[in-house]
Design a protein around this motif. Structure first.
Motif, PDB file in Angstrom:
ATOM      1  N   LEU A  27       0.856  -1.353   0.013  1.00  0.00           N
ATOM      2  CA  LEU A  27       0.202  -0.025  -0.064  1.00  0.00           C
ATOM      3  C   LEU A  27       0.853   1.167   0.109  1.00  0.00           C
ATOM      4  CD1 LEU A  27      -2.745  -1.119   2.799  1.00  0.00           C
ATOM      5  CD2 LEU A  27      -3.042  -1.090  -0.061  1.00  0.00           C
ATOM      6  N   VAL A  28       1.935   1.383   0.807  1.00  0.00           N
ATOM      7  CA  VAL A  28       2.691   2.313   0.696  1.00  0.00           C
ATOM      8  C   VAL A  28       3.589   2.632  -0.686  1.00  0.00           C
ATOM      9  CG1 VAL A  28       4.859   3.285   1.893  1.00  0.00           C
ATOM     10  CG2 VAL A  28       2.963   2.305   3.255  1.00  0.00           C
ATOM     11  N   GLY A  29       4.134   1.646  -0.939  1.00  0.00           N
ATOM     12  CA  GLY A  29       4.957   1.417  -2.302  1.00  0.00           C
ATOM     13  C   GLY A  29       4.034   1.725  -3.416  1.00  0.00           C
ATOM     14  N   VAL A 130      12.563   0.227  -1.650  1.00  0.00           N
ATOM     15  CA  VAL A 130      13.162  -0.634  -0.464  1.00  0.00           C
ATOM     16  C   VAL A 130      13.438  -0.301   0.710  1.00  0.00           C
ATOM     17  CG1 VAL A 130      15.489  -1.818  -0.458  1.00  0.00           C
ATOM     18  CG2 VAL A 130      14.372  -1.494  -2.736  1.00  0.00           C
ATOM     19  N   HIS A 131      13.836   1.088   0.980  1.00  0.00           N
ATOM     20  CA  HIS A 131      13.894   1.592   2.474  1.00  0.00           C
ATOM     21  C   HIS A 131      12.933   1.509   3.327  1.00  0.00           C
ATOM     22  CE1 HIS A 131      17.383   4.279   4.501  1.00  0.00           C
ATOM     23  NE2 HIS A 131      17.307   3.273   4.910  1.00  0.00           N
ATOM     24  N   MET A 132      11.547   2.156   2.523  1.00  0.00           N
ATOM     25  CA  MET A 132      10.527   1.973   3.157  1.00  0.00           C
ATOM     26  C   MET A 132       9.908   0.781   3.836  1.00  0.00           C
ATOM     27  SD  MET A 132       8.361   5.304   1.594  1.00  0.00           S
ATOM     28  CE  MET A 132       8.550   4.744  -0.016  1.00  0.00           C
ATOM     29  N   GLY A 133      10.332  -0.219   2.494  1.00  0.00           N
ATOM     30  CA  GLY A 133       9.886  -1.634   2.998  1.00  0.00           C
ATOM     31  C   GLY A 133      10.671  -2.210   4.011  1.00  0.00           C
ATOM     32  N   ALA A 134      11.940  -1.922   4.257  1.00  0.00           N
ATOM     33  CA  ALA A 134      12.812  -2.305   5.318  1.00  0.00           C
ATOM     34  C   ALA A 134      12.330  -1.668   6.595  1.00  0.00           C
ATOM     35  CB  ALA A 134      14.158  -2.214   4.990  1.00  0.00           C
ATOM     36  N   THR A 199       2.229 -10.702  -0.816  1.00  0.00           N
ATOM     37  CA  THR A 199       1.200  -9.977  -0.322  1.00  0.00           C
ATOM     38  C   THR A 199       1.661  -8.175  -0.814  1.00  0.00           C
ATOM     39  OG1 THR A 199       2.398  -9.731   1.657  1.00  0.00           O
ATOM     40  CG2 THR A 199       0.835 -11.356   1.568  1.00  0.00           C
ATOM     41  N   ALA A 200       2.764  -7.813  -0.984  1.00  0.00           N
ATOM     42  CA  ALA A 200       3.032  -6.672  -1.198  1.00  0.00           C
ATOM     43  C   ALA A 200       2.550  -6.408  -2.500  1.00  0.00           C
ATOM     44  CB  ALA A 200       4.679  -6.239  -0.873  1.00  0.00           C
ATOM     45  N   VAL A 201       3.155  -7.109  -3.543  1.00  0.00           N
ATOM     46  CA  VAL A 201       2.925  -6.876  -4.908  1.00  0.00           C
ATOM     47  C   VAL A 201       1.319  -6.926  -5.333  1.00  0.00           C
ATOM     48  CG1 VAL A 201       3.122  -7.896  -7.312  1.00  0.00           C
ATOM     49  CG2 VAL A 201       5.190  -7.427  -5.807  1.00  0.00           C
ATOM     50  N   SER A 202       0.626  -7.909  -4.566  1.00  0.00           N
ATOM     51  CA  SER A 202      -0.799  -7.803  -4.631  1.00  0.00           C
ATOM     52  C   SER A 202      -1.502  -6.660  -4.219  1.00  0.00           C
ATOM     53  CB  SER A 202      -1.416  -9.054  -3.816  1.00  0.00           C
ATOM     54  OG  SER A 202      -0.868 -10.397  -4.387  1.00  0.00           O
ATOM     55  N   CYS A 203      -1.076  -6.244  -3.173  1.00  0.00           N
ATOM     56  CA  CYS A 203      -1.579  -4.825  -2.794  1.00  0.00           C
ATOM     57  C   CYS A 203      -1.398  -3.862  -3.682  1.00  0.00           C
ATOM     58  CB  CYS A 203      -1.188  -4.430  -1.247  1.00  0.00           C
ATOM     59  SG  CYS A 203      -2.174  -5.656   0.016  1.00  0.00           S
ATOM     60  N   THR A 204      -0.319  -3.634  -4.091  1.00  0.00           N
ATOM     61  CA  THR A 204       0.186  -2.600  -5.100  1.00  0.00           C
ATOM     62  C   THR A 204      -0.709  -2.707  -6.287  1.00  0.00           C
ATOM     63  OG1 THR A 204       2.436  -2.617  -4.121  1.00  0.00           O
ATOM     64  CG2 THR A 204       2.091  -1.797  -6.636  1.00  0.00           C
ATOM     65  N   ARG A 205      -1.054  -3.686  -6.769  1.00  0.00           N
ATOM     66  CA  ARG A 205      -1.714  -3.860  -7.903  1.00  0.00           C
ATOM     67  C   ARG A 205      -3.112  -3.217  -7.749  1.00  0.00           C
ATOM     68  NH1 ARG A 205      -0.201 -10.169 -10.316  1.00  0.00           N
ATOM     69  NH2 ARG A 205       1.867  -9.534 -11.068  1.00  0.00           N
ATOM     70  N   LEU A 206      -3.715  -3.097  -6.638  1.00  0.00           N
ATOM     71  CA  LEU A 206      -4.895  -2.595  -6.405  1.00  0.00           C
ATOM     72  C   LEU A 206      -4.834  -1.200  -6.609  1.00  0.00           C
ATOM     73  CD1 LEU A 206      -5.922  -4.235  -3.109  1.00  0.00           C
ATOM     74  CD2 LEU A 206      -6.794  -4.940  -5.474  1.00  0.00           C
TER      75      LEU A 206
END
Length: 429
Positions: A27-29, A130-134, A199-206
């Protein structure tokens, strides 16, 4: 310890925390990508309006990028490790050479990266993502009451998920963690990265959809006789990548020696220079996605224009990075590689027998090979470019070119860029 079975409850907790945190990374990315797309569209509209103002309109992009660089620099300087890509900090935390500041880092990377990249600096979105994900991984590990080692792995795993989100490239996120950040293959880390990335890529696709970053029709497989040509081409890309890495570090060191010029003023001056380039031609500035898309679509300019774009962006990328704002290196590298591939094809096409690969094939291979020469992560580069373009017919040229790029950069004694940046970060007071 090998042979010691983990309690089921510990596994369930770790996987549940990873999945939830991966959704947040997505969601953030995804939000970051969406905001950057809106900022790019707004910048293009502003440039179009400024073009109608005559000579005075040149001042608009200069003022835009100078002010953006200044604001982004001021945001980053208040938060430790917020300036630059951030990948070197993720690697330092994995090696237990540095600590984290997630609560302050998240908003600084988001806001600073949006302002810096959105205003036109030659920087990429992947570093901040990348930095925000970490950073989200750190917070999830703390509040999810994970064990020390799982929490450390989650920080790194969600950094990889951030890369996957930035480019819609899930497999590349996993390879990035194993090949670049940790340089090891740990089954537990792989599991956490897989789950966090999915899960990250799935949410980004929304938010941004599921199309590849640079969709293009699959290209025909090049004839076998062209493989030596791609081997030689990869060696030239490796040499170019070594020079680029040296220029990035050298520009940072040059700015360090300019002690009489306040850092905010340096950032604004760098922004003004990039803004002047943008006034001359918008494709000379920005992360380079529009330029890369055109080159992959075989709609590149002539040889002279290609050479100018390559030379200017070769310098503008390191210069933008020296402004000490949030922003990454990957996207400008990919554009530079596409330029190099297209230029080499344009120069050699008259002497290549038919049927020879077209400019798009050289652009795709150039993206991966130049990335490899700078970062020294060939498998990540190959898979990243394949996922971004959807091209599945260039595996042999990609493998050979990235092999040659790695060997060439190594023999030129060029240190991988994130090793150089990490060492530099740790040496600074």
């Amino acid at each position: 310890m090998p042979g010691v079975r983990r309690p089921l409850g510990a596994d369930v907790r770790a996987f549940a925390v990873t999945a939830a945190a991966g959704c947040l990374v997505g969601l953030v990315g995804g939000g970051f990508r969406w905001c950057l797309e809106r900022a790019d569209a707004l910048r293009r509209t502003l440039l179009t309006a400024a073009a109608g103002l005559g000579a005075a309109g040149v001042l608009v992009p200069i003022a835009l990028t100078a002010s953006g660089a200044l604001v982004a620099h001021l945001i980053a300087r208040r938060v430790p490790y917020a300036a630059g890509s951030g990948i070197q900090h993720v690697e330092a935390v994995w090696r237990q050479e540095s600590d984290t500041h997630p609560w302050r880092l998240l908003p600084a990377k988001f806001a600073g990266g949006l302002v810096a990249i959105g205003s036109g600096l030659v920087l990429g979105r992947e570093g901040p993502t990348v930095h925000m994900g970490a950073a989200i991984g750190v917070l999830a590990g703390r509040h999810g009451r994970l064990g020390t080692e799982d929490a450390r792995m989650l920080h790194t795993a969600l950094g990889g998920a951030g890369l996957a989100v930035a480019f819609s490239a899930p497999l590349s996120g996993l390879l990035f963690v194993c090949e670049e950040v940790t340089r090891s293959f740990r089954p537990r880390l792989v599991l956490l990265t897989l789950l966090g990335t999915v899960t990250a890529v799935s949410c980004t696709r929304l938010i941004v959809g599921d199309a590849p970053a640079f969709p293009m029709p699959d290209l025909p497989s090049p004839p076998l006789w062209t493989l030596p040509a791609f081997l030689l081409f990869g060696a030239t890309a490796g040499a170019l990548g070594a020079a680029y890495a040296h220029l990035v570090v050298g520009t940072l060191e040059l700015c360090d020696r300019m002690t009489r010029v306040p850092a905010p003023l340096r950032a604004a001056a760098i922004g003004a220079v990039v803004g002047a380039l943008m006034a001359a031609d918008p494709l000379l500035a920005g992360g380079g996605d529009v330029l890369t898309e055109r080159l992959l679509g075989a709609a590149g300019p002539g040889v002279t224009a290609l050479a100018v774009y390559l030379a200017v962006r070769f310098v503008a990328g390191p210069l933008s990075y020296a402004a000490a704002t949030p922003g990454g290196l990957f996207a400008p590298l990919l554009a530079l590689g596409a330029l190099w591939g297209t230029l080499v094809h344009a120069l050699t096409a008259p002497v290549l027998p038919s049927p020879a690969p077209g400019p798009a094939a050289f652009a795709v291979v150039g993206m991966a090979a130049l990335f490899t020469g700078v970062v020294r992560a060939p498998v990540t580069g190959i898979v990243l470019v394949a996922e971004m373009t959807g091209t599945l017919s260039l595996w042999l040229p990609l493998l050979l070119a990235c092999f040659a790029a790695t060997v060439t950069a190594d023999h030129l004694e060029s240190e991988p860029i994130y090793d150089s940046l990490r060492h530099r970060m740790l040496q600074r007071p």
